[in-house]
Design a protein around this motif. Structure first.
Motif, PDB file in Angstrom:
ATOM      1  N   GLY A 126       0.811  -1.201   0.000  1.00  0.00           N
ATOM      2  CA  GLY A 126       0.000   0.000   0.000  1.00  0.00           C
ATOM      3  C   GLY A 126       0.847   1.253   0.000  1.00  0.00           C
ATOM      4  N   ASP A 127       0.224   2.328   0.407  1.00  0.00           N
ATOM      5  CA  ASP A 127       0.815   3.657   0.334  1.00  0.00           C
ATOM      6  C   ASP A 127       1.686   3.919   1.560  1.00  0.00           C
ATOM      7  N   THR A 128       2.933   3.500   1.499  1.00  0.00           N
ATOM      8  CA  THR A 128       3.861   3.731   2.606  1.00  0.00           C
ATOM      9  C   THR A 128       5.057   4.517   2.105  1.00  0.00           C
ATOM     10  N   SER A 129       5.697   5.207   3.016  1.00  0.00           N
ATOM     11  CA  SER A 129       6.894   5.939   2.645  1.00  0.00           C
ATOM     12  C   SER A 129       8.082   4.987   2.636  1.00  0.00           C
ATOM     13  N   LYS A 130       9.233   5.516   2.226  1.00  0.00           N
ATOM     14  CA  LYS A 130      10.443   4.698   2.222  1.00  0.00           C
ATOM     15  C   LYS A 130      11.132   4.699   3.580  1.00  0.00           C
ATOM     16  N   ASP A 131      10.621   5.494   4.511  1.00  0.00           N
ATOM     17  CA  ASP A 131      11.230   5.575   5.833  1.00  0.00           C
ATOM     18  C   ASP A 131      10.130   5.400   6.878  1.00  0.00           C
ATOM     19  N   ASN A 132       9.856   4.168   7.208  1.00  0.00           N
ATOM     20  CA  ASN A 132       8.818   3.845   8.168  1.00  0.00           C
ATOM     21  C   ASN A 132       9.422   3.245   9.430  1.00  0.00           C
ATOM     22  N   CYS A 133       8.651   3.293  10.476  1.00  0.00           N
ATOM     23  CA  CYS A 133       8.905   2.442  11.633  1.00  0.00           C
ATOM     24  C   CYS A 133       7.971   1.239  11.517  1.00  0.00           C
ATOM     25  N   VAL A 134       8.526   0.071  11.627  1.00  0.00           N
ATOM     26  CA  VAL A 134       7.722  -1.147  11.689  1.00  0.00           C
ATOM     27  C   VAL A 134       7.970  -1.794  13.042  1.00  0.00           C
TER      28      VAL A 134
END
Length: 124
Positions: free
Chosen positions: A26-34
């Motif tokens: 989906g619509d996620t950035s390239k710098d996420n916290c998972v």
């Protein structure tokens, strides 16, 4: 819309290992916290481990340090939780979650807006 699908849970004996996977789409950035979280009935949800996808920095709860390892396959949009030396107290429903990541990996569930459905881990 962001979707997360966990897999890899199961039943193991104490001392055993499991690897959980979380596929993010989906619509996620390239710098996420998972983050990986766990919850048992009647208890609050606990942050277990977190990774910042842009850079790979990690954070762990004290209860799992040295036993669990969070990692990612950036190309596959997948985050893993390798769980070794499992204990009965690790028994829980495990969830992955994703959020924007301004200050680094985090273990506070309220800061994560998107969640998967969970995968059950049972250690006997």
């Amino acid at each position: 819309e962001v979707q997360l699908v966990e897999s890899g849970g199961g039943s193991v004996q104490a001392g055993g290992s499991l690897r959980l996977s979380c596929v993010i789409s989906g619509d996620t950035s390239k710098d996420n916290c998972v983050g990986w979280f766990r919850q048992t009935p009647g208890k609050e949800r606990e942050g277990v481990a977190s990774i910042r996808t842009g850079g790979g920095t990690t954070a762990y709860a004290d209860s799992v340090k040295g036993r669990f390892t969070i990692s990612q396959d950036y190309a596959k949009n997948t985050v893993y939780l390798q769980m070794n030396s499992l204990k009965p107290e690790d028994t829980a429903m495990y969830y992955c979650a994703v959020s924007l990541c301004w200050f680094g990996p985090k273990l506070v569930d309220l800061e994560y807006p998107y969640w998967g459905q969970g995968t059950q881990v049972t250690v006997s």
